[in-house]
Design a protein around this motif. Structure first.
Motif, mmCIF file in Angstrom:
data_model
loop_
_atom_site.group_PDB
_atom_site.id
_atom_site.type_symbol
_atom_site.label_atom_id
_atom_site.label_comp_id
_atom_site.label_asym_id
_atom_site.label_seq_id
_atom_site.Cartn_x
_atom_site.Cartn_y
_atom_site.Cartn_z
ATOM 1 N N SER A 103 18.867 31.716 78.060
ATOM 2 C CA SER A 103 19.883 31.924 78.076
ATOM 3 C C SER A 103 20.497 31.494 79.397
ATOM 4 N N LYS A 104 21.927 30.683 78.867
ATOM 5 C CA LYS A 104 22.823 30.076 80.443
ATOM 6 C C LYS A 104 24.520 30.649 80.310
ATOM 7 N N LYS A 111 32.046 35.583 81.622
ATOM 8 C CA LYS A 111 31.024 36.363 81.411
ATOM 9 C C LYS A 111 29.910 36.651 80.702
ATOM 10 N N ARG A 112 29.610 35.408 78.974
ATOM 11 C CA ARG A 112 28.962 35.291 78.621
ATOM 12 C C ARG A 112 27.829 34.767 78.832
ATOM 13 N N SER A 113 26.784 34.947 78.298
ATOM 14 C CA SER A 113 25.413 33.408 78.621
ATOM 15 C C SER A 113 25.978 33.327 77.234
#
Length: 228
Positions: A103-104, A111-113
């Motif tokens: 996850s990046k 705010k979200r990966s």
């Protein structure tokens, strides 16, 4: 827990189901394995499986909390209890089919990966840089997959250590349909083989039972181990 070796019977019905499986992909394997638990149609999946190619046929290794049914029209099933005695510092040979992802955040302010397939991400990055050599691209993809399993934090979380980079025996990009989902699901499965050292026996055993990585419904996550 129970570890089972499952193979198709030598019958016309089994051959027909095998042909369907070979045509329809990874999710069909999951549906076939469910048939080993005929009395639990609504139960949440609590098994891991690994598909094995055997000549022109296929078979499965299956790790489950309950023994699969041996009364099968489709499969021959061999089952034994699985409760390995592990100690800190023990060295084990392993085989693992996993779906390596990370996850990046695309931007620091996000705010979200977003979850990436590490092999396809490595390929895309090189292609964006103008690389066209297929061997170099494949090497970068292989190194990305190896790097995923060699990550120190990931190994600590899994309760083992790998000192020598594992071999990539095979890798495959899958496009498979799943009931209730529009379009196809895409993921990469990677077959690893190597030697590990147990650093936390209880944590490692828990991860063996839980499975390693994602795409468990599609035959990823089951690690087979042997003493060396």
């Amino acid at each position: 827990m129970y570890l089972s070796k499952v193979s198709f019977k030598h019958s016309q019905f089994a051959r027909e189901q095998l042909i369907k499986q070979l045509q329809n992909g990874a999710y069909t394997s999951h549906q076939l394995v469910w048939q080993l638990f005929p009395d639990q149609p609504d139960k949440k999946r609590d098994f891991l499986f690994r598909e094995e190619r055997i000549g022109a046929s296929i078979g499965f290794y299956l790790l489950s909390s309950e023994p699969p049914s041996a009364a099968q029209e489709l499969f021959d099933v061999q089952t034994k209890p699985f409760n390995p005695v592990l100690t800190q510092g023990m060295k084990l040979g392993f085989r693992l089919t996993a779906n390596p992802t990370v996850s990046k955040k695309l931007n620091p302010d996000d705010k979200r990966s977003k979850r990436f397939d590490v092999m396809m991400h490595a390929k895309k990055q090189l292609q964006q840089q103008g690389e066209t050599d297929k061997k170099r691209i494949q090497q970068a993809m292989t190194e990305a997959a190896q790097g995923w399993l060699m990550d120190e934090k990931r190994q600590r979380d899994f309760g083992f250590r790998i000192d020598i980079v594992p071999d990539i025996v095979a890798s495959e990009q899958h496009h498979t349909a799943k009931k209730g989902i529009k379009g196809s699901i895409q993921f990469t499965s990677v077959d690893y083989q190597g030697v590990l050292t147990v650093t936390d026996p209880e944590l490692f055993k828990a991860k063996l039972y839980e499975g390693i990585g994602r795409a468990k419904a599609f035959g990823c996550g089951l690690m087979l181990i042997r003493r060396i």
